[in-house]
Structures are given as C-alpha cells and as structure tokens.
Motif scaffolding. Structure first.
Motif, mmCIF file in Angstrom:
data_model
loop_
_atom_site.group_PDB
_atom_site.id
_atom_site.type_symbol
_atom_site.label_atom_id
_atom_site.label_comp_id
_atom_site.label_asym_id
_atom_site.label_seq_id
_atom_site.Cartn_x
_atom_site.Cartn_y
_atom_site.Cartn_z
ATOM 1 N N MET A 1 0.847 -1.173 0.000
ATOM 2 C CA MET A 1 0.000 0.000 0.000
ATOM 3 C C MET A 1 0.892 1.236 0.000
ATOM 4 O O MET A 1 1.849 1.328 0.750
ATOM 5 N N LEU A 2 0.518 2.169 -0.862
ATOM 6 C CA LEU A 2 1.276 3.402 -0.925
ATOM 7 C C LEU A 2 0.945 4.277 0.261
ATOM 8 O O LEU A 2 -0.130 4.192 0.851
ATOM 9 N N LEU A 3 1.849 5.124 0.560
ATOM 10 C CA LEU A 3 1.700 5.972 1.721
ATOM 11 C C LEU A 3 0.524 6.939 1.538
ATOM 12 O O LEU A 3 0.427 7.636 0.537
ATOM 13 N N GLY A 4 -0.402 6.933 2.479
ATOM 14 C CA GLY A 4 -1.521 7.868 2.459
ATOM 15 C C GLY A 4 -2.678 7.434 1.562
ATOM 16 O O GLY A 4 -3.622 8.194 1.385
ATOM 17 N N GLN A 5 -2.620 6.241 0.975
ATOM 18 C CA GLN A 5 -3.718 5.769 0.116
ATOM 19 C C GLN A 5 -4.334 4.531 0.744
ATOM 20 O O GLN A 5 -3.647 3.718 1.370
ATOM 21 N N SER A 6 -5.633 4.384 0.512
ATOM 22 C CA SER A 6 -6.286 3.159 0.956
ATOM 23 C C SER A 6 -5.987 2.058 -0.052
ATOM 24 O O SER A 6 -5.445 2.304 -1.133
ATOM 25 N N ILE A 7 -6.344 0.856 0.291
ATOM 26 C CA ILE A 7 -6.123 -0.268 -0.619
ATOM 27 C C ILE A 7 -6.899 -0.035 -1.910
ATOM 28 O O ILE A 7 -6.387 -0.283 -3.005
ATOM 29 N N PHE A 8 -8.114 0.452 -1.798
ATOM 30 C CA PHE A 8 -8.949 0.700 -2.974
ATOM 31 C C PHE A 8 -8.294 1.718 -3.903
ATOM 32 O O PHE A 8 -8.224 1.528 -5.109
ATOM 33 N N GLN A 9 -7.793 2.814 -3.332
ATOM 34 C CA GLN A 9 -7.153 3.844 -4.140
ATOM 35 C C GLN A 9 -5.888 3.322 -4.809
ATOM 36 O O GLN A 9 -5.603 3.629 -5.967
ATOM 37 N N SER A 10 -5.127 2.486 -4.121
ATOM 38 C CA SER A 10 -3.903 1.951 -4.710
ATOM 39 C C SER A 10 -4.216 0.977 -5.842
ATOM 40 O O SER A 10 -3.519 0.945 -6.857
ATOM 41 N N VAL A 11 -5.288 0.209 -5.715
ATOM 42 C CA VAL A 11 -5.697 -0.703 -6.790
ATOM 43 C C VAL A 11 -6.137 0.094 -8.009
ATOM 44 O O VAL A 11 -5.778 -0.224 -9.149
ATOM 45 N N LEU A 12 -6.895 1.147 -7.815
ATOM 46 C CA LEU A 12 -7.314 1.989 -8.932
ATOM 47 C C LEU A 12 -6.132 2.617 -9.635
ATOM 48 O O LEU A 12 -6.083 2.677 -10.868
ATOM 49 N N THR A 13 -5.160 3.077 -8.870
ATOM 50 C CA THR A 13 -3.964 3.683 -9.459
ATOM 51 C C THR A 13 -3.202 2.656 -10.285
ATOM 52 O O THR A 13 -2.770 2.941 -11.409
ATOM 53 N N ARG A 14 -3.040 1.443 -9.779
ATOM 54 C CA ARG A 14 -2.326 0.396 -10.498
ATOM 55 C C ARG A 14 -3.065 0.007 -11.780
ATOM 56 O O ARG A 14 -2.453 -0.140 -12.837
ATOM 57 N N LEU A 15 -4.391 -0.122 -11.719
ATOM 58 C CA LEU A 15 -5.172 -0.468 -12.912
ATOM 59 C C LEU A 15 -5.073 0.620 -13.970
ATOM 60 O O LEU A 15 -4.980 0.334 -15.165
ATOM 61 N N LYS A 16 -5.075 1.860 -13.552
ATOM 62 C CA LYS A 16 -4.956 2.965 -14.505
ATOM 63 C C LYS A 16 -3.588 2.937 -15.185
ATOM 64 O O LYS A 16 -3.474 3.123 -16.393
ATOM 65 N N ARG A 17 -2.542 2.670 -14.423
ATOM 66 C CA ARG A 17 -1.197 2.576 -14.988
ATOM 67 C C ARG A 17 -1.102 1.425 -15.988
ATOM 68 O O ARG A 17 -0.525 1.573 -17.067
ATOM 69 N N GLU A 18 -1.685 0.259 -15.664
ATOM 70 C CA GLU A 18 -1.661 -0.891 -16.571
ATOM 71 C C GLU A 18 -2.424 -0.589 -17.857
ATOM 72 O O GLU A 18 -2.005 -0.964 -18.941
ATOM 73 N N ARG A 19 -3.552 0.077 -17.749
ATOM 74 C CA ARG A 19 -4.347 0.418 -18.929
ATOM 75 C C ARG A 19 -3.584 1.373 -19.828
ATOM 76 O O ARG A 19 -3.582 1.231 -21.044
ATOM 77 N N ASP A 20 -2.902 2.341 -19.233
ATOM 78 C CA ASP A 20 -2.124 3.288 -20.025
ATOM 79 C C ASP A 20 -0.967 2.593 -20.726
ATOM 80 O O ASP A 20 -0.607 2.932 -21.852
ATOM 81 N N ASP A 21 -0.345 1.585 -20.080
ATOM 82 C CA ASP A 21 0.767 0.851 -20.677
ATOM 83 C C ASP A 21 0.307 -0.005 -21.854
ATOM 84 O O ASP A 21 1.040 -0.179 -22.824
ATOM 85 N N GLU A 22 -0.912 -0.565 -21.794
ATOM 86 C CA GLU A 22 -1.410 -1.454 -22.834
ATOM 87 C C GLU A 22 -1.875 -0.718 -24.080
ATOM 88 O O GLU A 22 -1.862 -1.272 -25.169
ATOM 89 N N GLN A 23 -2.297 0.511 -23.977
ATOM 90 C CA GLN A 23 -2.817 1.235 -25.124
ATOM 91 C C GLN A 23 -1.672 1.649 -26.042
ATOM 92 O O GLN A 23 -0.670 2.195 -25.588
ATOM 93 N N PRO A 24 -1.821 1.417 -27.367
ATOM 94 C CA PRO A 24 -0.781 1.852 -28.292
ATOM 95 C C PRO A 24 -0.771 3.377 -28.378
ATOM 96 O O PRO A 24 -1.795 4.034 -28.220
ATOM 97 N N THR A 25 0.376 3.894 -28.658
ATOM 98 C CA THR A 25 0.494 5.351 -28.710
ATOM 99 C C THR A 25 -0.123 5.916 -29.970
ATOM 100 O O THR A 25 -0.637 7.023 -29.975
ATOM 101 N N GLU A 26 -0.102 5.146 -31.077
ATOM 102 C CA GLU A 26 -0.659 5.632 -32.336
ATOM 103 C C GLU A 26 -1.774 4.689 -32.760
ATOM 104 O O GLU A 26 -1.566 3.492 -32.921
ATOM 105 N N ALA A 27 -2.970 5.202 -32.931
ATOM 106 C CA ALA A 27 -4.096 4.363 -33.334
ATOM 107 C C ALA A 27 -4.004 4.044 -34.806
ATOM 108 O O ALA A 27 -3.614 4.874 -35.610
#
Length: 185
Positions: A1-27
């Motif tokens: 767990m990141l400092l100052g975040q709940s488990i829910f907030q840390s899961v959302l942050t991780r999912l957002k990072r994974e989604r951004d990594d999977e999307q191609p930069t050029e459609a």
C-alpha cells in the motif's frame, strides 16, 4: 500500500497505470471492425484496397442466381400473370356471399330480475356464524356474476342495483359483528 492511500485507491492507481501501458500510442487508421476476417470487407470502388481485403470476393457471389432474375420487370408477361394473385372479380360468380344475420338481442339473465332486498339476502345466505373473511368471500363471489361490467349494457342498471343492495347487506353484517364483539368481547 502506498503511503496515504487506501487499498482501494492503490488498486485503482495500479489499474490505470496498466491500462495506459497497454494502449498503443498511435491508433491504426484502418476502418475495419476488429475480430472479423478480411473476407468480409468488400471494396465499394474500382480501386484496389490499400490494406485489408485482398482476397477474391467473387466466391461470395457464386451461389447467387442470375441478376436478371432479381431485377424488377424481368421475365415474360405470361410468367408475371401466372404469379399475380387473383383479382377480386375472379371469385364473384363462384363464392357465395354470406347472408346478413340479424343480431339476437340477449335476454335478461334470471338472477338480474331479482331486485328486492329479501331475494338478494337469500342468495347471499348471511348467517350469524359468518366471519368478516367469509362475508368478503361472499361479496367477491356475488360480484363475479352480478357486477355491472360483466353484463350487457342494457342490463347494467339492474346489476348495479343488485351490487348496491348486496354490498349494503354485507357491510351491515360486518358492522353488526363488530358491535357484537365490542359488547360481548
């Protein structure tokens, strides 16, 4: 767990990072529906397609009938007349016309002729041992055969009178039982 975040907030942050990594930069700039094979893409122009469907589309049309059969107005006059439905004049001499039937006026049901309080009380058969539930059941059974909505238009006044008298008798019986219960508990 990141400092100052709940488990829910840390899961959302991780999912957002994974989604951004999977999307191609050029459609990709193709206009195809993903998941369908290229055999479904048909060129609408005479030009060769730049990407995608390079296969032969003639195989899809091989089973179709001759286009001239599908065009409106194709075929001989005799073929069209043979397929045309018969005109109304073709049946006038063969088909007998139905004779108009005079509507039969319904006769008044016998139970709707009994309009006195004594006759309706006899039909309801209210006795001293009837409870409120049995009286309501008698009301429903009486209404099933006597309600004005269930009879012909011209018999509705008689049905209305019968329902009013029956409701009055049943309400009086229920009130009498309530008074009896208060007095003799």
């Amino acid at each position: 767990m990141l400092l100052g975040q709940s488990i829910f907030q840390s899961v959302l942050t991780r999912l957002k990072r994974e989604r951004d990594d999977e999307q191609p930069t050029e459609a990709a700039a193709d206009f195809r529906v993903r998941g369908l094979g290229t055999g479904f893409v048909v060129s609408t122009t005479d030009e060769e397609p730049e990407t995608g469907a390079t296969g032969d589309t003639n195989a899809y049309f091989a089973d179709l009938a001759d286009i001239s059969e599908l065009e409106p107005g194709a075929g001989t006059q005799q073929e069209m007349e043979a397929q045309a439905p018969p005109s109304p004049g073709d049946f006038t001499s063969e088909t007998p016309q139905p004779q108009p039937v005079d509507p039969v006026e319904p006769s008044i049901p016998v139970h709707l002729t009994r309009l006195t309080t004594d006759e309706i009380a006899g039909e309801l058969a209210i006795v001293d041992v009837d409870t409120e539930a049995t009286l309501n059941d008698k009301r429903r059974r009486f209404a099933k055969t006597n309600h004005p909505d269930g009879v012909a238009e011209r018999f509705r006044p008689a049905a209305t009178t019968r329902m009013q008298i029956a409701n009055l008798l049943i309400d009086q019986a229920i009130r009498a039982r309530e008074i009896h219960a208060r007095m003799f508990g």
